[in-house]
Enzyme design. Structure first.
Site, PDB file in Angstrom:
ATOM      1  N   ASP A  59       2.613   2.283   2.718  1.00  0.00           N
ATOM      2  CA  ASP A  59       2.746   2.847   4.058  1.00  0.00           C
ATOM      3  C   ASP A  59       3.036   1.738   5.052  1.00  0.00           C
ATOM      4  O   ASP A  59       2.292   0.775   5.138  1.00  0.00           O
ATOM      5  CB  ASP A  59       1.454   3.553   4.487  1.00  0.00           C
ATOM      6  CG  ASP A  59       1.137   4.731   3.614  1.00  0.00           C
ATOM      7  OD1 ASP A  59       1.902   5.692   3.647  1.00  0.00           O
ATOM      8  OD2 ASP A  59       0.127   4.668   2.892  1.00  0.00           O
ATOM      9  N   CYS A  77       0.824  -1.212   0.000  1.00  0.00           N
ATOM     10  CA  CYS A  77       0.000   0.000   0.000  1.00  0.00           C
ATOM     11  C   CYS A  77       0.854   1.255   0.000  1.00  0.00           C
ATOM     12  O   CYS A  77       0.354   2.350  -0.197  1.00  0.00           O
ATOM     13  CB  CYS A  77      -0.893   0.038   1.233  1.00  0.00           C
ATOM     14  SG  CYS A  77      -2.117  -1.245   1.251  1.00  0.00           S
ATOM     15  N   CYS A 114      -5.447   6.091   3.911  1.00  0.00           N
ATOM     16  CA  CYS A 114      -4.307   5.199   3.678  1.00  0.00           C
ATOM     17  C   CYS A 114      -3.087   5.530   4.517  1.00  0.00           C
ATOM     18  O   CYS A 114      -2.406   4.637   5.004  1.00  0.00           O
ATOM     19  CB  CYS A 114      -3.941   5.185   2.200  1.00  0.00           C
ATOM     20  SG  CYS A 114      -3.322   6.740   1.575  1.00  0.00           S
ATOM     21  N   CYS A 121       4.688   7.988   2.286  1.00  0.00           N
ATOM     22  CA  CYS A 121       4.629   9.329   1.722  1.00  0.00           C
ATOM     23  C   CYS A 121       4.771  10.385   2.819  1.00  0.00           C
ATOM     24  O   CYS A 121       4.883  10.068   4.002  1.00  0.00           O
ATOM     25  CB  CYS A 121       3.311   9.518   0.977  1.00  0.00           C
ATOM     26  SG  CYS A 121       1.886   9.450   2.059  1.00  0.00           S
TER      27      CYS A 121
END
Lengths: 408, 129
Positions: B35, B33, B102, B58
């Site tokens: 993360d 994903c 997310c 991110c």
């Protein structure tokens, strides 16, 4: 604020100063509608015909072929697939595309599959090169069109388009080529190569945004997808964006004249960039074909870090770049190109897409090679992932992302 | 797209790094994903005396990780367990909507670390109530 250095030309290109000058009079002085009989109208009509010739020359088209101006390459791709499919549906209902196509091709093929058509997506190898045998095998007696991209804007891979055209021609199936990323960087000869349709974008050749073109070889008929006053041979209705078209024509002429010079410059920068980064950063890998790639493209993935974070840090230092990381896409879906090439979703997060332009310099590349390694180092120090804790420890776990990039 | 506060925490993350003598580690997310957040805690007398993080992800993932360490340090286990994803986002003056789901995982990581700590000591979450 630091100076901005654009290494993201696939997203946006500054218009050529000379192009802007040629366009300028068409906003106020020569405002005529090309459909008008009066002199102002005819002046605009003449300017558009001139632009057609300029664009034809860039791609080696002949005077009897058609250049249909659109509002961009997405429209050109939609027009090529839909316009051809609807016109020839009695001959068959099957279209072939590849896994590497732009979403304006993939989503149009998907859309057509809901209108009674079928499509196959030809697989690619680890470098993103279309498998010629798979293409051959995908052809059926229902196949009416093959659409394959020339150069991939994201990973840089160039397709062996002459070989692909031969397969299409041997099977007497027209070939459409999306040449948005390659035009102006790599020679294109539609006549010699046996290409039936080809899409172009103006901004990608240093022309204005909002203009594109579809080349349609003489004898190939397509149906309009926009109906109206019958402009552009009745294929693309709507009053012409005269200034934009004039700009695209001027940009095409410059691109043709400077092709070799620009390509040589870009290759030099690109190779220096790839070599410099791979030498200085370990666990970094080049995506796409090592040799057969767009002169301006370097796509490099960095293990254990995420691309949006790298992109932001680079932006603080003035470098404008893009990432293939799903975390920056509108839908959080990973790059379909990288996945098709066998890169895992986790690894795809660390990919940087670097697209150079005419105005970039070797000095800027050297600066980038200095600036990048400390950023990767900083983010790796922060990351729980490493050689000792690799991605695949996690591969079997479930994840609940909603992947909705392509239309259902 | 990101607030100044997010950028500030992303650029200068607080309490970043591994904690060698951690009493518990909460691991959440998945590299697929994009993360992955690990929250390390040190606990004394039911008070979180130290907290650090390691994060792959991110800017939002990094900033939320940094923020949770600031929100948590010195809090009791009970207080810390009540910190929510929204608290983290609010203290960062907001996150882009698409990142709320997310990347805003650090509160989950903290909760997991607390659960792990209690479990190691033969206790459950109910003991905090």
């Amino acid at each position: 604020m630091v100076d901005q250095i654009n290494f993201n030309h696939s997203a946006g290109v500054p218009i050529d100063e000379r192009v802007l000058q040629v366009m300028e009079p068409y906003f106020r002085q020569f405002y005529g509608n090309p459909s008008s009989v009066h002199s102002a109208g005819q002046q605009s009509a003449k300017a558009i015909e001139n632009a057609r010739v300029q664009v034809s020359r860039l791609i080696g088209a002949e005077s009897k072929d058609r250049i249909i101006f659109t509002n961009g390459a997405t429209e050109a791709n939609n027009l090529a697939l839909q316009g051809f499919a609807y016109r020839h549906r009695r001959k068959g209902n099957h279209i072939i595309i590849s896994q590497m196509e732009h979403l304006s091709i993939i989503n149009t093929a998907k859309f057509l599959s809901k209108q009674g058509f079928e499509y196959s997506q030809v697989k690619v190898d680890e470098y993103g090169v279309v498998d010629a045998q798979a293409l051959q095998d995908a052809i059926t007696d229902q196949t009416i069109l093959i659409s394959i991209q020339h150069g991939n804007n994201e990973v840089g891979t160039l397709q062996p388009i002459a070989e692909i055209a031969k397969i299409a021609n041997d099977a007497t199936i027209p070939l459409h080529v999306d040449a948005v990323a390659s035009a102006g960087q790599v020679p294109i000869e539609v006549t010699d190569m046996g290409i039936s349709m080809l899409s172009l974008s103006s901004n990608d050749i240093y022309g204005p945004k909002g203009v594109g073109a579809l080349f349609v070889k003489r004898g190939i008929s397509i149906q309009p997808i926009l109906l109206g006053g019958g402009q552009e041979y009745g294929i693309r209705s709507g009053s012409e964006n005269v200034a934009g078209i004039v700009g695209m024509g001027a940009a095409a002429e410059i691109a043709k004249q400077q092709l070799e010079k620009n390509a040589t410059h870009l290759r030099r920068l690109r190779d220096s960039l790839i070599k410099g980064v791979l030498n200085k950063v370990d666990e970094a890998y080049l995506n796409g074909h090592p040799k057969n790639r767009l002169p301006n493209n370097a796509n490099i993935r960095f293990a254990f870090v995420e691309g949006e974070a790298i992109t932001l840090h680079l932006s603080f230092q003035g470098f404008l770049v893009a990432t293939s990381s799903a975390c920056t896409s509108k839908t959080l879906a990973p790059s379909h190109c990288l996945l098709s090439m066998g890169v895992s979703e986790a690894e795809a997060h660390g990919a940087l897409q670097l697209t150079l332009g005419r105005e970039n310099t070797l000095k800027q590349v050297d600066r980038f090679v200095e600036v990048l390694p400390p950023i990767i180092k900083k983010l790796r120090a922060m990351s729980p992932l490493s050689k000792e804790v690799p991605y695949d420890l996690y591969e079997d776990e479930e994840h609940d992302h909603e992947h909705g990039q392509e239309h259902d | 797209m990101y607030t100044q506060k997010v950028i500030e925490h992303f650029t200068n993350p607080r309490n970043m790094g591994e904690m060698e003598d951690a009493d518990a580690i909460g691991k959440v997310g998945n590299p697929t994903c994009g993360d992955l957040i690990w929250i390390y805690i040190k606990v004394k007398d039911d008070i979180i005396t130290d907290i650090t993080f390691k994060t792959f992800g991110c800017a939002a993932a990094i900033a939320t990780s940094s923020m949770i360490t600031e929100l948590t340090k010195g809090k009791t286990l009970k207080e810390a367990y009540q910190i929510t994803r929204n608290d983290v986002a609010e203290n960062l003056e907001g996150l882009p909507p698409i990142k709320m789901h997310c990347s805003n995982l650090s509160a989950d990581g903290l909760h997991k670390a607390i659960e792990e700590y209690l479990e190691k000591n033969g206790r459950t979450i109910d003991d905090l109530k």
